[in-house]
Write a protein that holds these residues in place. Sequence first.
Motif, PDB file in Angstrom:
ATOM      1  N   ALA A  46      14.325  -1.527 -18.246  1.00 38.45           N
ATOM      2  CA  ALA A  46      13.420  -2.644 -17.932  1.00 38.45           C
ATOM      3  C   ALA A  46      13.706  -3.281 -16.572  1.00 38.45           C
ATOM      4  O   ALA A  46      13.056  -4.254 -16.204  1.00 38.45           O
ATOM      5  N   SER A  47      14.674  -2.779 -15.823  1.00 37.45           N
ATOM      6  CA  SER A  47      15.023  -3.409 -14.552  1.00 37.45           C
ATOM      7  C   SER A  47      13.893  -3.253 -13.544  1.00 37.45           C
ATOM      8  O   SER A  47      13.172  -2.248 -13.534  1.00 37.45           O
ATOM      9  N   VAL A  48      13.718  -4.260 -12.683  1.00 32.94           N
ATOM     10  CA  VAL A  48      12.696  -4.228 -11.639  1.00 32.94           C
ATOM     11  C   VAL A  48      13.340  -4.566 -10.306  1.00 32.94           C
ATOM     12  O   VAL A  48      14.399  -5.197 -10.238  1.00 32.94           O
ATOM     13  N   HIS A  49      12.679  -4.160  -9.224  1.00 30.42           N
ATOM     14  CA  HIS A  49      13.252  -4.277  -7.884  1.00 30.42           C
ATOM     15  C   HIS A  49      12.165  -4.705  -6.909  1.00 30.42           C
ATOM     16  O   HIS A  49      11.015  -4.315  -7.044  1.00 30.42           O
ATOM     17  N   GLN A  50      12.554  -5.437  -5.892  1.00 33.84           N
ATOM     18  CA  GLN A  50      11.618  -5.882  -4.875  1.00 33.84           C
ATOM     19  C   GLN A  50      11.591  -4.897  -3.721  1.00 33.84           C
ATOM     20  O   GLN A  50      12.642  -4.507  -3.201  1.00 33.84           O
ATOM     21  N   VAL A  51      10.398  -4.470  -3.340  1.00 35.20           N
ATOM     22  CA  VAL A  51      10.243  -3.586  -2.190  1.00 35.20           C
ATOM     23  C   VAL A  51       9.340  -4.261  -1.164  1.00 35.20           C
ATOM     24  O   VAL A  51       8.555  -5.150  -1.506  1.00 35.20           O
ATOM     25  N   GLY A  52       9.448  -3.810   0.072  1.00 34.37           N
ATOM     26  CA  GLY A  52       8.780  -4.505   1.159  1.00 34.37           C
ATOM     27  C   GLY A  52       7.276  -4.449   1.131  1.00 34.37           C
ATOM     28  O   GLY A  52       6.603  -5.353   1.635  1.00 34.37           O
ATOM     29  N   LEU A  88       7.070   7.360   2.810  1.00 31.22           N
ATOM     30  CA  LEU A  88       7.805   8.271   3.682  1.00 31.22           C
ATOM     31  C   LEU A  88       6.851   9.304   4.272  1.00 31.22           C
ATOM     32  O   LEU A  88       6.937   9.644   5.461  1.00 31.22           O
ATOM     33  N   ALA A  89       5.916   9.797   3.460  1.00 25.96           N
ATOM     34  CA  ALA A  89       4.927  10.751   3.970  1.00 25.96           C
ATOM     35  C   ALA A  89       4.052  10.102   5.034  1.00 25.96           C
ATOM     36  O   ALA A  89       3.739  10.718   6.067  1.00 25.96           O
ATOM     37  N   GLN A 125       7.950   6.201  -6.493  1.00 22.96           N
ATOM     38  CA  GLN A 125       6.625   6.599  -6.031  1.00 22.96           C
ATOM     39  C   GLN A 125       6.302   5.990  -4.673  1.00 22.96           C
ATOM     40  O   GLN A 125       5.774   6.666  -3.777  1.00 22.96           O
ATOM     41  N   GLY A 126       6.598   4.708  -4.518  1.00 16.25           N
ATOM     42  CA  GLY A 126       6.297   4.042  -3.261  1.00 16.25           C
ATOM     43  C   GLY A 126       7.082   4.599  -2.094  1.00 16.25           C
ATOM     44  O   GLY A 126       6.551   4.768  -0.985  1.00 16.25           O
ATOM     45  N   GLU A 150      -5.193   8.580   6.107  1.00 16.95           N
ATOM     46  CA  GLU A 150      -4.000   7.941   5.560  1.00 16.95           C
ATOM     47  C   GLU A 150      -4.080   7.842   4.036  1.00 16.95           C
ATOM     48  O   GLU A 150      -3.082   8.044   3.337  1.00 16.95           O
ATOM     49  N   THR A 151      -5.262   7.548   3.518  1.00 10.07           N
ATOM     50  CA  THR A 151      -5.449   7.480   2.071  1.00 10.07           C
ATOM     51  C   THR A 151      -5.155   8.825   1.422  1.00 10.07           C
ATOM     52  O   THR A 151      -4.458   8.906   0.399  1.00 10.07           O
ATOM     53  N   LEU A 152      -5.668   9.900   1.995  1.00  3.37           N
ATOM     54  CA  LEU A 152      -5.470  11.223   1.415  1.00  3.37           C
ATOM     55  C   LEU A 152      -3.992  11.609   1.402  1.00  3.37           C
ATOM     56  O   LEU A 152      -3.470  12.101   0.397  1.00  3.37           O
ATOM     57  N   VAL A 153      -3.298  11.386   2.512  1.00  7.84           N
ATOM     58  CA  VAL A 153      -1.875  11.725   2.567  1.00  7.84           C
ATOM     59  C   VAL A 153      -1.090  10.889   1.559  1.00  7.84           C
ATOM     60  O   VAL A 153      -0.242  11.396   0.818  1.00  7.84           O
ATOM     61  N   HIS A 154      -1.382   9.600   1.513  1.00 10.84           N
ATOM     62  CA  HIS A 154      -0.697   8.687   0.586  1.00 10.84           C
ATOM     63  C   HIS A 154      -0.876   9.151  -0.866  1.00 10.84           C
ATOM     64  O   HIS A 154       0.100   9.300  -1.614  1.00 10.84           O
ATOM     65  N   GLU A 155      -2.114   9.409  -1.267  1.00 15.85           N
ATOM     66  CA  GLU A 155      -2.382   9.722  -2.672  1.00 15.85           C
ATOM     67  C   GLU A 155      -1.958  11.140  -3.043  1.00 15.85           C
ATOM     68  O   GLU A 155      -1.528  11.381  -4.179  1.00 15.85           O
ATOM     69  N   VAL A 156      -2.042  12.082  -2.113  1.00 18.02           N
ATOM     70  CA  VAL A 156      -1.543  13.430  -2.395  1.00 18.02           C
ATOM     71  C   VAL A 156      -0.059  13.379  -2.737  1.00 18.02           C
ATOM     72  O   VAL A 156       0.417  14.093  -3.639  1.00 18.02           O
TER      73      VAL A 156
END
Length: 427
Positions: A329-335, A354-355, A348-349, A303-309
Motif C-alpha cells: 500500500a505504500s505510495v511515493h511522490q514523483v515530479g 525516460l522514453a 510506469q511513469g 510525443e503521445t504515441l511514444v509515451h503510450e507505446v
Amino acid sequence: MLTAGPLAEGQFAELARTGPAVLGMSTLRTGLRGHRLLLLKALLIRVRRERDLVAPAVRQRFEAAWRLLERAERARPVVAREVLDYPTTGAWLAAALAAPAGAELEHRLDRLESIAVTAALRAGCPLDLSAVAPGGTLSLTGVGRCDLGAERLRIRARGRMVRIAPEGARGPRGGLLLARPGRGRLTGIGPGWAALRPLPGTAALLDDLDPYRVPPGGVGAPSRVAADRAAVDAGAWYERWRGAHRLLHRIDPVRAAEVRRSVRAVVPLGASGPGAVPMSATLRAAPGAVLASLPASPRAMAETLVHEVHHSKLAALHELVPLHRQGRASVHQVGWRTDPRPIAGVYQGVYAHLALSDLWWRAVAADGAPREWRTRAEQRFERFHLQVGGALEILLESDELTIAGREFARHMQRHHASLGRLRGPLG
C-alpha cells in the motif's frame, strides 16, 4: 548472465533502455498472445463451472461461438489470431472475467459471438447462422459495425459475399452486403454499415465504433468517455498522425518503426468539458490501443504515441516477467504528478518519461526537427530528466521490486545517465 524468463540479457537491457529491441518485442507479443488465450480459456472454464448461474440460451450461444472460433482458427490461424489480438478483445475479456454472475456476465458473454463471427468471416468460412445484435447493432471486431435495428440478425456467407439482414427478412431489402476480397479483409456497402477507418501509411485503425474501446466509466480524471463517430474529425486525426510519423522518422527512424508496429488502434476520447486539456491513456488489458483526445499538433501526437507505446511495453513485460510485487500500500511522490503513486505507477511513469527524454534528447540535435520543437524539447528534457532521476532513486530504494525489476531499473538508470548532457546548444 541474467535471463528474465524467455528474454535474453541483451533483449532485457535493450527494452530497459526504451529501445525497440525487435526480438524482445516479438517475445512480448508472443507472451501477450499466450496470456490472452489463457484468459479466454479461463472464461470458458468459468462459464462451465457456473453453468447453473448462466441462462441456458446464453450458455448455448457462448459454446456455439467457441466452436465457431475454433473453426476459424483451423481455417486461417493468422487471421483468427489477429482478431483475438485486437486490443478491444482484451478489454472485453477483462470485463467478462470481472463481471458478477447474473445479467452483467450474460451481457458480456454475448460478445464472444461477434468476435467469433468476425474471425470466421475474415477467415473465409461459409456461414448461415443467427446472431444476437444488442440494441440492433452487431460489432465486428477490428472491422466495423452493422446497425440494422434488429436484435437478431441472419448472417449468410458464401464465397466472397456476405449478406447480413434482420432475422426473418425476405428479399434483398433491409440488409447489407460485405465483400471478402481475400487476405482476411472485409469491406461493406449498404445502409447501416460503418467501417473502421485506417490511419494513413500504417495498419492502425481509428477506432470510434467498438463498444469496448473505452471502459464504461471512462478513463482519467476528470473522466473521459469514448467520442461518438459523429464528433470525430477524421481529417484532423489523419493530419496529426501523418505529421507525427514524419517527425518521428526524421528524428529516430527506428523508434518510428516501433510505433508503426506497436499501435493497432487509436481511440478518440470525448472532451470532459469546456477548457479541458488533452489527455491520453492506455489500458493494461488492451495493449496496442492508444486512447487520446485529439492532440494539438503533430508534435504532440508524436510525443503521445511514444509515451503510450512505452506504457504498453512495460505492461506487457510485467505480465511476462513480474517487475514488482502486488499488494503493498505504500505510495511515493514523483515530479510529474501531484498525487502520490504506488510503486507500479512510479515504474510506469519512469519508463514512459525516460522514453520521452530519449526522444527529446534526439530532437534537440536532429536536423529534421522543427526549431520550435527543438526549443520545447530542450526545455522538457531538462525538466523531466531531473524528475526521472529522482523517481529512479525511489525504485532502486524500494523493497517492492523483484530481482528482475531491480535489474531493469538499473538498466534504466544507466540509460538515464547516458542522456545527462544535451548534444550541443541550440544556436
